[in-house]
Scaffold this active site. Structure first.
Site, PDB file in Angstrom:
ATOM      1  N   SER A   1       0.062   3.291  -3.440  1.00  0.00           N
ATOM      2  CA  SER A   1      -0.949   2.236  -3.480  1.00  0.00           C
ATOM      3  C   SER A   1      -2.006   2.383  -2.403  1.00  0.00           C
ATOM      4  O   SER A   1      -1.745   2.896  -1.320  1.00  0.00           O
ATOM      5  CB  SER A   1      -0.277   0.867  -3.326  1.00  0.00           C
ATOM      6  OG  SER A   1       0.481   0.563  -4.469  1.00  0.00           O
TER       7      SER A   1
ATOM      8  N   LEU B   1      -6.622  -6.720  -2.640  1.00  0.00           N
ATOM      9  CA  LEU B   1      -6.512  -6.004  -3.903  1.00  0.00           C
ATOM     10  C   LEU B   1      -5.814  -4.683  -3.667  1.00  0.00           C
ATOM     11  O   LEU B   1      -5.920  -4.083  -2.593  1.00  0.00           O
ATOM     12  CB  LEU B   1      -7.899  -5.778  -4.502  1.00  0.00           C
ATOM     13  CG  LEU B   1      -8.717  -7.045  -4.754  1.00  0.00           C
ATOM     14  CD1 LEU B   1     -10.110  -6.695  -5.260  1.00  0.00           C
ATOM     15  CD2 LEU B   1      -8.004  -7.967  -5.728  1.00  0.00           C
ATOM     16  N   GLU B   2      -5.103  -4.244  -4.686  1.00  0.00           N
ATOM     17  CA  GLU B   2      -4.302  -3.025  -4.597  1.00  0.00           C
ATOM     18  C   GLU B   2      -4.536  -2.193  -5.854  1.00  0.00           C
ATOM     19  O   GLU B   2      -4.567  -2.732  -6.957  1.00  0.00           O
ATOM     20  CB  GLU B   2      -2.838  -3.426  -4.485  1.00  0.00           C
ATOM     21  CG  GLU B   2      -1.840  -2.312  -4.516  1.00  0.00           C
ATOM     22  CD  GLU B   2      -0.398  -2.829  -4.488  1.00  0.00           C
ATOM     23  OE1 GLU B   2       0.503  -1.984  -4.637  1.00  0.00           O
ATOM     24  OE2 GLU B   2      -0.172  -4.043  -4.345  1.00  0.00           O
ATOM     25  N   LEU B   3      -4.703  -0.911  -5.675  1.00  0.00           N
ATOM     26  CA  LEU B   3      -4.709   0.040  -6.783  1.00  0.00           C
ATOM     27  C   LEU B   3      -3.438   0.860  -6.653  1.00  0.00           C
ATOM     28  O   LEU B   3      -3.228   1.527  -5.638  1.00  0.00           O
ATOM     29  CB  LEU B   3      -5.936   0.951  -6.724  1.00  0.00           C
ATOM     30  CG  LEU B   3      -7.295   0.278  -6.889  1.00  0.00           C
ATOM     31  CD1 LEU B   3      -8.424   1.295  -6.704  1.00  0.00           C
ATOM     32  CD2 LEU B   3      -7.399  -0.403  -8.249  1.00  0.00           C
TER      33      LEU B   3
END
Length: 135
Positions: A113, A124-126
């Protein structure tokens, strides 16, 4: 015995302090489609999921017993490529990652992440499952 249900997330609410700034960020950074909704709201459509925006002048009803403040959202989105590409994408949009890539466990298991913030400070996280063994 409880029968297994087939559920998936449709939408969640994100409170923002400025509709235009928030819509611009999510459009540029995450590719969201911006929609106008009733009660003075907007929505950010991301594939088959949606973030409904509550903000200045909107009058949604009903609302949560204790609605979150702008900056109080914490959400994770799946990034389909390697995490290094997510970092390069964020930087190309003028967004500096806060943390990552770091190992995390998501809905599909282990991933890598990258964390960043929206204009109100929401986290926010990808998460990338690319090239992660067992995923």
């Amino acid at each position: 015995m409880l029968r297994a249900m087939s559920l998936r997330l449709d939408h969640v609410v994100l409170r923002c302090s400025d509709f235009d700034r928030t819509c611009d960020f999510y459009r540029r950074v995450l590719g969201a489609e911006v929609l106008e909704l009733e009660y003075g709201r907007r929505a950010l459509r991301l594939g088959e999921q949606q973030l409904n925006l509550h903000g200045p002048g909107s009058t949604p009803h009903p609302v949560a017993a204790r609605p979150a403040w702008p900056g109080g959202f914490d959400g994770c989105f799946v990034w389909e490529g390697p995490p290094e590409e997510a970092i390069a994408h964020l930087r190309s949009c003028g967004v500096e990652p806060e943390l990552g890539p770091v190992p995390r466990t998501g809905a599909r298991g282990q991933g890598m992440s990258v964390y960043f913030r929206d204009p109100d400070g929401s986290l926010l996280e990808l998460i990338s499952y690319a090239d992660v063994p067992g995923v």
